[in-house]
Design an enzyme around this catalytic site. Structure first.
Site, PDB file in Angstrom:
ATOM      1  N   ASP A   1      77.791  26.295  -9.751  1.00 18.75           N
ATOM      2  CA  ASP A   1      77.422  25.510 -10.915  1.00 18.75           C
ATOM      3  C   ASP A   1      76.511  24.374 -10.439  1.00 18.75           C
ATOM      4  O   ASP A   1      76.402  24.126  -9.236  1.00 18.75           O
ATOM      5  CB  ASP A   1      78.694  24.960 -11.558  1.00 18.75           C
ATOM      6  CG  ASP A   1      78.389  24.101 -12.774  1.00 18.75           C
ATOM      7  OD1 ASP A   1      77.491  24.470 -13.555  1.00 18.75           O
ATOM      8  OD2 ASP A   1      79.057  23.066 -12.946  1.00 18.75           O
ATOM      9  N   LYS A   2      75.854  23.713 -11.370  1.00 25.50           N
ATOM     10  CA  LYS A   2      74.973  22.613 -10.990  1.00 25.50           C
ATOM     11  C   LYS A   2      75.620  21.258 -11.254  1.00 25.50           C
ATOM     12  O   LYS A   2      75.923  20.507 -10.329  1.00 25.50           O
ATOM     13  CB  LYS A   2      73.643  22.693 -11.749  1.00 25.50           C
ATOM     14  CG  LYS A   2      72.663  21.578 -11.381  1.00 25.50           C
ATOM     15  CD  LYS A   2      71.495  21.526 -12.324  1.00 25.50           C
ATOM     16  CE  LYS A   2      71.868  20.990 -13.680  1.00 25.50           C
ATOM     17  NZ  LYS A   2      72.213  19.538 -13.661  1.00 25.50           N
ATOM     18  N   THR A   3      75.859  20.962 -12.516  1.00 29.23           N
ATOM     19  CA  THR A   3      76.326  19.637 -12.896  1.00 29.23           C
ATOM     20  C   THR A   3      77.732  19.390 -12.388  1.00 29.23           C
ATOM     21  O   THR A   3      78.654  20.131 -12.712  1.00 29.23           O
ATOM     22  CB  THR A   3      76.299  19.488 -14.428  1.00 29.23           C
ATOM     23  OG1 THR A   3      75.009  19.861 -14.902  1.00 29.23           O
ATOM     24  CG2 THR A   3      76.601  18.069 -14.837  1.00 29.23           C
TER      25      THR A   3
ATOM     26  N   GLU B   1      67.683   8.926 -19.959  1.00 30.42           N
ATOM     27  CA  GLU B   1      67.385   7.790 -20.833  1.00 30.42           C
ATOM     28  C   GLU B   1      68.337   6.643 -20.556  1.00 30.42           C
ATOM     29  O   GLU B   1      67.936   5.478 -20.534  1.00 30.42           O
ATOM     30  CB  GLU B   1      67.487   8.226 -22.291  1.00 30.42           C
ATOM     31  CG  GLU B   1      66.298   9.033 -22.776  1.00 30.42           C
ATOM     32  CD  GLU B   1      66.150   8.943 -24.287  1.00 30.42           C
ATOM     33  OE1 GLU B   1      67.176   8.897 -24.970  1.00 30.42           O
ATOM     34  OE2 GLU B   1      65.015   8.904 -24.766  1.00 30.42           O
TER      35      GLU B   1
ATOM     36  N   PHE C   1      61.158  13.681 -29.401  1.00 28.76           N
ATOM     37  CA  PHE C   1      60.870  14.682 -28.373  1.00 28.76           C
ATOM     38  C   PHE C   1      61.176  16.086 -28.881  1.00 28.76           C
ATOM     39  O   PHE C   1      62.082  16.303 -29.670  1.00 28.76           O
ATOM     40  CB  PHE C   1      61.735  14.390 -27.150  1.00 28.76           C
ATOM     41  CG  PHE C   1      61.791  15.514 -26.161  1.00 28.76           C
ATOM     42  CD1 PHE C   1      60.801  15.657 -25.205  1.00 28.76           C
ATOM     43  CD2 PHE C   1      62.819  16.440 -26.207  1.00 28.76           C
ATOM     44  CE1 PHE C   1      60.856  16.698 -24.292  1.00 28.76           C
ATOM     45  CE2 PHE C   1      62.880  17.486 -25.305  1.00 28.76           C
ATOM     46  CZ  PHE C   1      61.892  17.616 -24.345  1.00 28.76           C
TER      47      PHE C   1
ATOM     48  N   THR D   1      73.977  27.901 -14.296  1.00 24.62           N
ATOM     49  CA  THR D   1      74.225  26.660 -15.027  1.00 24.62           C
ATOM     50  C   THR D   1      73.922  26.819 -16.506  1.00 24.62           C
ATOM     51  O   THR D   1      73.100  27.649 -16.897  1.00 24.62           O
ATOM     52  CB  THR D   1      73.374  25.509 -14.436  1.00 24.62           C
ATOM     53  OG1 THR D   1      73.589  24.319 -15.199  1.00 24.62           O
ATOM     54  CG2 THR D   1      71.894  25.856 -14.472  1.00 24.62           C
TER      55      THR D   1
ATOM     56  N   LYS E   1      78.047  33.885 -16.806  1.00 22.81           N
ATOM     57  CA  LYS E   1      78.267  33.569 -15.396  1.00 22.81           C
ATOM     58  C   LYS E   1      79.167  34.625 -14.753  1.00 22.81           C
ATOM     59  O   LYS E   1      78.882  35.115 -13.651  1.00 22.81           O
ATOM     60  CB  LYS E   1      78.905  32.184 -15.249  1.00 22.81           C
ATOM     61  CG  LYS E   1      78.004  31.011 -15.650  1.00 22.81           C
ATOM     62  CD  LYS E   1      78.702  29.691 -15.376  1.00 22.81           C
ATOM     63  CE  LYS E   1      77.799  28.517 -15.700  1.00 22.81           C
ATOM     64  NZ  LYS E   1      78.407  27.212 -15.339  1.00 22.81           N
TER      65      LYS E   1
ATOM     66  N   ASP F   1      83.148  26.969 -15.843  1.00 21.47           N
ATOM     67  CA  ASP F   1      83.020  27.731 -14.598  1.00 21.47           C
ATOM     68  C   ASP F   1      84.244  28.602 -14.314  1.00 21.47           C
ATOM     69  O   ASP F   1      84.247  29.360 -13.344  1.00 21.47           O
ATOM     70  CB  ASP F   1      82.815  26.769 -13.414  1.00 21.47           C
ATOM     71  CG  ASP F   1      81.621  25.856 -13.609  1.00 21.47           C
ATOM     72  OD1 ASP F   1      80.574  26.362 -14.026  1.00 21.47           O
ATOM     73  OD2 ASP F   1      81.743  24.645 -13.348  1.00 21.47           O
TER      74      ASP F   1
END
Length: 1173
Positions: A407-409, A511, A552, A689, A810, A834
């Site tokens: 996983d990333k985060t 931000e 955005f 991710t 995943k 995960d």
């Protein structure tokens, strides 16, 4: 109900919830479709009809056993091992008097020990998992929540059921949530209750009178979809995903909210994505089952040969010898006798499959698990968290990993964004220099900037370049304008419960970092309304009128705000990706742009997330005309999005460049170094991710999964099967030209349609490549006809990034690699999203991070930092694999040598099923005499120490290919055992054949021969294990030589006059020890046996590195050379090189909060009821 959920309601009458739209009446105890709940409050009564699928409450079971099923279930699992089932069968054979050649206790005792030890270990493993979860559940009281309950949630509380939002403390019943456990994103998201329920607010009287009916979809794993209808007061209200708060979310920036529980326990969308718990077994376990089957066949062949020999002997000699050796009454012929002898030899030769093998394996795994738990270098002091081996069955598998799915985060990153550097008006800020002007690396000892002049500064913020603070203090206009832009151009929502203590709730963590930086440098964003923004500038409070937010989106890659300053100037502030803003700058900024771009290149090399900041002063008349166009575009009925985009472009031009920011998505300590080390060990790292593509790719570069020197990076983003297939095949053709032709070996193999499961061989690319694929394209690629294309393409790449993935996807990716590749997979993550891949992989590793404990509770191993993976694999994993392989090789060898002596003896005993050894020696051989030396080898042996293991990750490669123990190595053990058994039988026989003692008495009796053979055997196997041991400790010496000494001590006890006279039927070797040990023939036999058995082993170990060297032999030679001639530590230099890549700024993937802010719905002050829509 504790602090995690509270309710002022008790069951009475009214709302019905129907999953799948099929309500039926039922009792509450049933677990299918509908249930009725009653809520009472005062005199009010509310009936709630609920449909329920297979779960009555919110409790979740992760353990396998309970007090009632432990014994039968555990025994069933243990007897799935062929060896245990074999020994149970053997026990029944030994109870038959006609074929019982050994006493029943020789099998019962070892079998009971094995089953008991394994059962205790399994119970402990299961209790560890269950107690962890139960403790949390009981404390939080979530296990008692049922479908239809109305619950109250408060700020910063985790949600552990899927609930329909009814009302909240925020205007318009908005509720802000964080979904890190679901998709890995820390971005703030918004949910909103429908108007008809939001009017109830926190009025318990109104909530208790709620009598609606909810019809919704069946439980499923679609995290981004929910369909349902609320029927209330005769009207239907459509329910969608925006009304549902899922299990795994965390309430943010919302004082309280009420919700109706829709799904609980296993029916929640998060748990539907978690996959099923499976009993994981190692590759060596599967191999051992195959080998045990081989041994059975070999054993049966030997018994068949000996039975035929017995039949022939009885026909030729035994039949005519009945006067001296009469046949039993149940033996009518030599064939019947041979049949009985077959089973008798089956019992005698049972030690070919020693029952102590499995108990030894369990003890070894348990011991190596303790090493992980005790490893201080895997202990994380900030959280006081040690590493945990949550299972004791997968240790050696850690030494065979080829694919790591991460996983990333929260796994690679810390979920922390830090304002690291910036460029303002062409000046670089953020570097630290010494007195000589030389740049120095920032460390814990580096002096931080003092922000004490700013009473509203965030004490957690750190910055090290004092020149930027000096520029702010001296009133540099450009610097002030830069930070003013950061404090105004955003969609952050502030929260100030205590005077001066600001908390920013940002939709994007980037931000939040930028607004916090502006706050510390003196431009404090204090509050906002739908029309104003309050900023405290260097201690002076100023109110800016908010005229417009140009929000955005993924196409624009920028956002702008238009404000009217207190000086009545209309200003536009814009921030966004440099590739976009460069095209919107005024021509006068050309030289400044070039300098800033150079700084951006420097930021990109450091792996930082960058964006440009610019502004434009607008004429009042121009803005007035633009505002009219903007209003018209917003009211457009056709193609509104493109109309608004065109209007935005009219005003976002001729911008004046202010500078650029660089944010560090702070990685966990040691992540890049860990990835490099894994790559050196030929372990491929795939990042799976739920986060955005830009963010994931940026982290991939920062972690060294991707680098600029790669020959190519392929992006798969097709939206249909044909496009995805074309992109995958095009990438594969570039990596390996000709791989699409029918003549390609793998294509030829696949055209034969091999039977499933089949394995796809490794393909070697012509360079180093990377692959990026998003979740939508992955959904097509995981379909049956594209799976192999995806797998073959991805496996040729050095690094793979899969983004925007659901938890189920995943798991599907992991299962795909497991299915078609003969490799060991490891999945590592920290969030509930995960869990599915952690369960799917051969090895699941949970990081006890900031996304809860679900990943850790479902993992096989757990720790707090990603870099601990190095020690887990290269130290504990490699040692465990090496030790297990040495153990198995030696164990099979010593038992072959021990058992096959019976086979040779049969030719000299008339195939009569007489044993060579004393019965007690057979009983104690594996349990006592040889158990400790092999355990010492398997628990303490090291080929190299931990330092060299980490410095030379190439040592890990043999485990990936299972070189140290496989079918070939097993055959070598068998041949070695056959040779040793020949030596151990015929050398003692030759030594005492027709021999007499000094007093003329014969010594070639059965009992003396038996003792000489068994003593020679123990000396040989002890010497063999001494040769196998490469790392000697005091315990190893005690275990090895002490066991041999213990044998001689117990020999005198078992063969003593007292025991033999007290129990003559049990202890029959009276006086054999003292009469045999003083014979020179015995010691001659032992010496010759040891020399002849050890010569081939020593010769092979000496010649193998010379004539058949493998890569590991060369590395170990290098290590020995380095130990003799230490090299100076390498000087770490940071290479700087141009980068064509720009580190992408990670805005939210969805539309921002702009429209929400300008609508006024974020205001804390409630609007009048008549305006509440």
């Amino acid at each position: 109900m504790a602090n995690s959920c509270s309710s002022g309601l008790t069951p009475s009458l009214g709302t019905s919830i129907c999953h799948g739209g099929r309500p039926t009446n039922r009792k509450k105890s049933e677990s299918f479709y509908c249930c009725w709940f009653y809520w009472e409050m005062g005199s009010s009564v509310l009936l709630i009809v609920l449909v329920f699928f297979h779960s009555q409450n919110n409790s979740i079971k992760t353990s396998k056993y309970n007090a009632f099923n432990f014994l039968p279930v555990n025994l069933f699992e243990q007897f799935q091992r062929l060896a245990n089932a074999y020994f149970l069968f053997l026990l029944f054979l030994q109870l038959i008097p006609q074929i019982a050649s050994l006493a029943w206790y020789t099998t019962v005792m070892p079998l009971m020990v094995v089953l008991s030890i394994t059962a205790v270990k399994d119970a402990i493993d299961d209790l560890v998992i269950e107690s962890s979860l139960s403790y949390r559940m009981v404390t939080e009281k979530w296990m008692n929540i049922e479908v239809g309950d109305v619950i109250k949630l408060e700020n910063n509380q985790a949600v552990t059921a899927d609930i329909l939002l009814l009302s909240s403390s925020e205007p318009y019943s908005l509720t802000y949530i964080e979904t890190a456990e679901l998709d890995g994103e820390t971005n703030l998201k918004v949910k909103q209750a429908i108007s008809v329920t939001s009017e109830m607010e926190d009025n318990l009287k109104l909530l208790s009178a709620f009598d609606g009916e909810v019809r919704c979809e069946c439980p499923n794993n679609k995290l981004d979809r929910f369909t349902g209808i609320l029927t209330y007061r005769g009207k239907n209200y459509i329910l969608d995903h925006d009304r549902l708060i899922l299990r795994g979310c965390v309430i943010r920036n919302t004082d309280w909210c009420y919700g109706l529980v829709i799904f609980t326990g296993p029916d929640t969308k998060l748990m539907q994505n978690s996959g099923k718990s499976t009993f994981k077994r190692t590759h060596i376990d599967h191999l051992m089952n195959v080998l045990v089957l081989w041994i059975f066949l070999f054993l049966g062949s030997m018994c068949f040969i000996l039975a035929i020999g017995h039949c022939i002997w009885e026909n030729k000699k035994g039949y005519y010898f009945q006067d001296f050796l009469p046949w039993k009454e149940y033996v009518s012929s030599s064939v019947v006798s041979a049949t009985l002898i077959f089973w008798s030899y089956f019992i005698i030769l049972n030690t070919m499959v020693p029952i102590s093998l499995y108990v030894s394996v369990e003890i070894i795994r348990l011991g190596n698990s303790f090493y992980i738990n005790w490893d201080r270098k895997m202990f994380y002091e900030p959280k006081n968290t040690p590493a945990q081996a949550r299972t004791t069955t997968l240790n050696e598998e850690l030494g065979q990993v080829t694919y790591v799915f991460s996983d990333k985060t929260g796994t690679l990153t810390q979920n922390i964004m830090i304002f690291n550097k910036c460029s303002i008006n062409g000046i670089f800020y953020g570097g630290v220099y010494d007195k000589n002007g030389q740049r120095v690396e920032i460390s814990e000892k580096t002096e931080k900037v003092d922000f004490s002049y700013n009473k509203l500064a965030d004490p957690k913020f750190s910055f090290y370049d004092k020149t930027l603070v000096e520029a702010v203090k001296r009133g540099d206009h450009r610097v002030h304008l830069f930070f003013l832009s950061l404090s105004l151009c955003h969609t952050v929502i502030p929260e100030e419960k205590v005077e001066g203590e600001l908390v920013y709730q940002a939709q994007s963590p980037d931000e939040g970092a930028l607004v916090t930086a502006a706050r510390n440098f003196g431009f404090v964003f204090r509050s906002r309304t739908s029309e104003t923004i309050m900023v405290v500038e260097m201690g002076e409070t100023k109110i800016y009128q908010l005229l417009a937010i140009l929000d955005f989106n993924n196409v624009r890659k920028r956002m702008s705000v238009i404000v009217r300053t207190p000086e009545d100037r209309v200003m536009l502030f814009c921030k966004g990706a440099d590739t976009i803003l460069c095209q919107l700058l005024h021509p006068s900024c050309r030289s400044l742009k070039e300098v800033t771009m150079d700084h951006l290149d420097d930021f990109a090399v450091d792996g930082l997330r960058t964006l440009m900041v610019a502004y434009r002063e607008l004429d009042n008349a121009f803005f007035h005309n633009w505002s009219l166009k903007h209003s018209e575009a917003c009211l457009s009925l056709e193609d509104r999005e493109s109309e608004i985009s065109l209007v935005y472009e009219e005003i976002e031009k001729d911008l004046m460049l202010l500078g650029a920011t660089a944010i560090e998505d702070k990685l966990q300590d040691g992540v890049p170094e860990t990835i490099i080390t894994l790559n050196k060990a030929k372990i491929k790292v795939w990042v799976l991710t739920g986060d955005k593509q830009e963010t994931a790719v940026n982290i991939a570069y920062a972690c060294n999964i991707f680098h600029d020197e790669m020959d190519g990076i392929f992006i798969v983003e097709g939206k249909d099967n044909e496009t995805v297939q074309q992109e995958l095949r095009s990438a594969r053709d570039k990596m390996k030209p000709g791989c699409l032709l029918e003549s390609d070996p793998i294509n030829s193999y696949l055209t034969t349609k091999p039977k499933i499961p089949f394995r796809i061989p490794e393909e070697v690319p012509n360079g180093t490549y990377g692959l990026i694929i998003n979740g939508h394209s992955l959904a097509h690629a995981l379909e049956g006809n594209l799976q192999l294309d995806l797998l073959r393409t991805a496996c040729m790449c050095k690094g793979v990034i899969c983004c925007r993935m659901t938890p189920l996807q995943k798991a599907q990716v992991v299962e795909l690699v497991k299915r078609y590749k003969k490799v060991v997979t490891l999945a590592i993550g920290d969030g509930a999203n995960d869990v599915s891949m952690i369960k799917a992989a051969h090895i699941g590793v949970g990081i006890s991070g900031q996304e809860g404990m679900q990943a850790m509770l479902n993992s096989d191993f757990a720790f707090s930092q990603f870099h601990h993976l190095q020690r887990l694999l290269f130290v504990h994993g490699r040692w465990s694999y090496n030790r297990m392989c040495k153990f198995l090789s030696y164990f099979f060898y010593k038992n072959f040598a021990f058992t096959l002596v019976h086979f040779w003896y049969a030719f000299y005993s008339g195939f009569s099923a007489q044993t060579v050894y004393d019965t007690w020696f057979i009983t104690f051989y594996n349990l006592v005499y040889t158990s400790l030396p092999v355990l010492g080898l398997s628990l303490f042996d090291q080929d190299v120490n931990e330092t060299w293991s980490l410095r030379f990750p190439e040592l890990y490669e043999p485990g990936q290919h299972n070189l140290y123990f496989n079918k070939k190595e097993f055959v070598k053990c068998l041949l070695h055992g056959i040779y040793s058994s020949l030596v151990l039988f015929f050398i003692p026989m030759g030594a005492i054949y027709n021999s007499v003692r000094g007093d003329g008495k014969e010594i070639s009796d059965y009992q003396s021969f038996s003792m000489i053979v068994q003593t020679s055997l123990l000396c040989v196997v002890t010497t063999q294990i001494a040769l196998e041991t490469t790392y000697w400790t005091m315990i190893s010496h005690i275990f090895t030589w002490g066991s041999l000494g213990f044998y001689f001590c117990i020999l005198f006890f078992l063969y003593s006059d007292g025991l033999c006279l007290m129990f003559p039927n049990v202890f029959q070797f009276l006086g054999v020890a003292r009469n045999t040990l003083n014979l020179p023939q015995m010691w001659l036999s032992i010496a010759l046996s040891m020399i002849l058995c050890m010569l081939p082993v020593v010769g092979y170990q000496f010649l193998k590195p010379l004539f058949w060297p493998v890569s590991v032999d060369k590395i170990i030679d290098r290590i020995h050379h380095c130990m003799r001639h230490p090299l100076p530590p390498p000087i770490r230099t940071k290479l700087k090189h141009p980068s064509s890549r720009r580190s992408a700024y990670a805005f939210s993937h969805k539309q921002g909060f702009g429209a929400l802010i300008t609508s006024g719905k974020t205001l804390k002050t409630k609007l009048p009821k008549q305006k509440f829509i």
